[in-house]
Design an enzyme around this catalytic site. Sequence first.
Site, PDB file in Angstrom:
ATOM      1  CE  LYS A  10      74.151  45.655  -1.514  1.00 38.85           C
ATOM      2  NZ  LYS A  10      72.728  45.598  -1.135  1.00 38.85           N
ATOM      3  CE1 TYR A  50      71.001  41.263  -4.146  1.00 42.82           C
ATOM      4  CE2 TYR A  50      71.642  42.749  -5.907  1.00 42.82           C
ATOM      5  CZ  TYR A  50      71.777  42.295  -4.598  1.00 42.82           C
ATOM      6  OH  TYR A  50      72.677  42.908  -3.751  1.00 42.82           O
ATOM      7  CG  PHE A  58      62.889  45.009  -2.358  1.00 42.34           C
ATOM      8  CD1 PHE A  58      64.069  44.405  -2.795  1.00 42.34           C
ATOM      9  CD2 PHE A  58      62.146  44.364  -1.374  1.00 42.34           C
ATOM     10  CE1 PHE A  58      64.509  43.199  -2.272  1.00 42.34           C
ATOM     11  CE2 PHE A  58      62.567  43.142  -0.846  1.00 42.34           C
ATOM     12  CZ  PHE A  58      63.756  42.565  -1.298  1.00 42.34           C
ATOM     13  NE  ARG A  86      73.698  36.732   6.907  1.00 41.91           N
ATOM     14  CZ  ARG A  86      72.946  37.321   5.963  1.00 41.91           C
ATOM     15  NH1 ARG A  86      73.439  37.534   4.771  1.00 41.91           N
ATOM     16  NH2 ARG A  86      71.708  37.665   6.226  1.00 41.91           N
ATOM     17  CB  THR A  92      69.371  43.699   5.595  1.00 37.39           C
ATOM     18  OG1 THR A  92      69.817  42.339   5.619  1.00 37.39           O
ATOM     19  CG2 THR A  92      69.110  44.108   4.156  1.00 37.39           C
ATOM     20  NE  ARG A 103      74.286  45.668   4.725  1.00 38.07           N
ATOM     21  CZ  ARG A 103      73.929  44.391   4.617  1.00 38.07           C
ATOM     22  NH1 ARG A 103      73.607  43.694   5.689  1.00 38.07           N
ATOM     23  NH2 ARG A 103      73.893  43.814   3.429  1.00 38.07           N
ATOM     24  CG  ASN A 113      72.137  47.275   2.070  1.00 37.57           C
ATOM     25  OD1 ASN A 113      72.622  47.271   0.948  1.00 37.57           O
ATOM     26  ND2 ASN A 113      71.551  46.214   2.592  1.00 37.57           N
ATOM     27  CG  HIS A 116      75.479  41.067  -1.333  1.00 35.99           C
ATOM     28  ND1 HIS A 116      74.152  40.734  -1.148  1.00 35.99           N
ATOM     29  CD2 HIS A 116      76.114  39.928  -1.714  1.00 35.99           C
ATOM     30  CE1 HIS A 116      73.994  39.444  -1.417  1.00 35.99           C
ATOM     31  NE2 HIS A 116      75.170  38.938  -1.766  1.00 35.99           N
ATOM     32  CD  GLU A 127      75.185  35.612  -3.360  1.00 39.11           C
ATOM     33  OE1 GLU A 127      75.992  36.323  -2.713  1.00 39.11           O
ATOM     34  OE2 GLU A 127      73.996  35.465  -3.016  1.00 39.11           O
TER      35      GLU A 127
HETATM   36  P1  CMP Z   1      71.422  42.500  -0.023  1.00 33.39           P
HETATM   37  O1  CMP Z   1      72.081  41.856   1.129  1.00 33.39           O
HETATM   38  O2  CMP Z   1      72.291  42.924  -1.146  1.00 33.39           O
HETATM   39  O3  CMP Z   1      70.292  41.541  -0.595  1.00 33.39           O
HETATM   40  C1  CMP Z   1      69.101  41.996  -1.173  1.00 33.39           C
HETATM   41  C2  CMP Z   1      68.949  43.478  -1.075  1.00 33.39           C
HETATM   42  O4  CMP Z   1      67.654  43.973  -1.276  1.00 33.39           O
HETATM   43  C3  CMP Z   1      69.290  43.915   0.324  1.00 33.39           C
HETATM   44  O5  CMP Z   1      70.678  43.811   0.517  1.00 33.39           O
HETATM   45  C4  CMP Z   1      68.722  45.314   0.378  1.00 33.39           C
HETATM   46  O6  CMP Z   1      69.640  46.286  -0.080  1.00 33.39           O
HETATM   47  C5  CMP Z   1      67.590  45.214  -0.602  1.00 33.39           C
HETATM   48  N1  CMP Z   1      66.320  45.288   0.096  1.00 33.39           N
HETATM   49  C6  CMP Z   1      65.830  44.427   0.992  1.00 33.39           C
HETATM   50  N2  CMP Z   1      64.621  44.839   1.401  1.00 33.39           N
HETATM   51  C7  CMP Z   1      64.365  45.992   0.747  1.00 33.39           C
HETATM   52  C8  CMP Z   1      63.277  46.900   0.745  1.00 33.39           C
HETATM   53  N3  CMP Z   1      62.199  46.686   1.516  1.00 33.39           N
HETATM   54  N4  CMP Z   1      63.359  47.969  -0.058  1.00 33.39           N
HETATM   55  C9  CMP Z   1      64.430  48.170  -0.851  1.00 33.39           C
HETATM   56  N5  CMP Z   1      65.505  47.336  -0.885  1.00 33.39           N
HETATM   57  C10 CMP Z   1      65.457  46.274  -0.088  1.00 33.39           C
END
Ligand code: CMP
Length: 141
Positions: A10, A50, A58, A86, A92, A103, A113, A116, A127
């Site tokens: 990312k 997304y 968010f 994963r 996450t 991560r 983070n 993905h 995807e």
């Molecule tokens: P990802 O695995 O890319 O899938 C969805 C993304 O949303 C996740 O990683 C996080 O980076 C983001 N995400 C999930 N929860 C939150 C949150 N509470 N606030 C901001 N970003 C979030």
Amino acid sequence: MGNRTFAMIKPDATRNGHTGKILDRTIQAGFKVLGAKLIRMTKAQAEGFYAVHRERPFFEELTTFMSSGQTMVLALEKENAVAAWRETIGATNPAEADEGTIRKDFATSLGENAVHGADSDENANIEIGFWFTGSELISNQ
Ligand code: CMP
């Protein structure tokens, strides 16, 4: 041939100069790279990718961040690729990620983070199809 998963490095990680280190960790963890592309997604592409999170609070923050800089999109292959990736990237929220995960080492916050990973085989295929055509996926055999 193993299963496939979809991964992204990312904008926080590319901006912080971590692309090479994350790719190296990916390959060392036994993933084969079938496709790799450096992109800067548009806001509309981020919203499409997304879309499942459209109703989440968010969503705006996530799609603004994901369209803020370079992202490397990756199609990866390994036995049980979705679960294996994963495990390699960790939780996450980096505050909850295990030692030794990508991560834990490279992510800065829940929103930024570093990487993905697709959450199922079905979503991995969707995807991968979002960013790659079939002919862009190359086996090394
Ligand atoms: P990802 O695995 O890319 O899938 C969805 C993304 O949303 C996740 O990683 C996080 O980076 C983001 N995400 C999930 N929860 C939150 C949150 N509470 N606030 C901001 N970003 C979030």
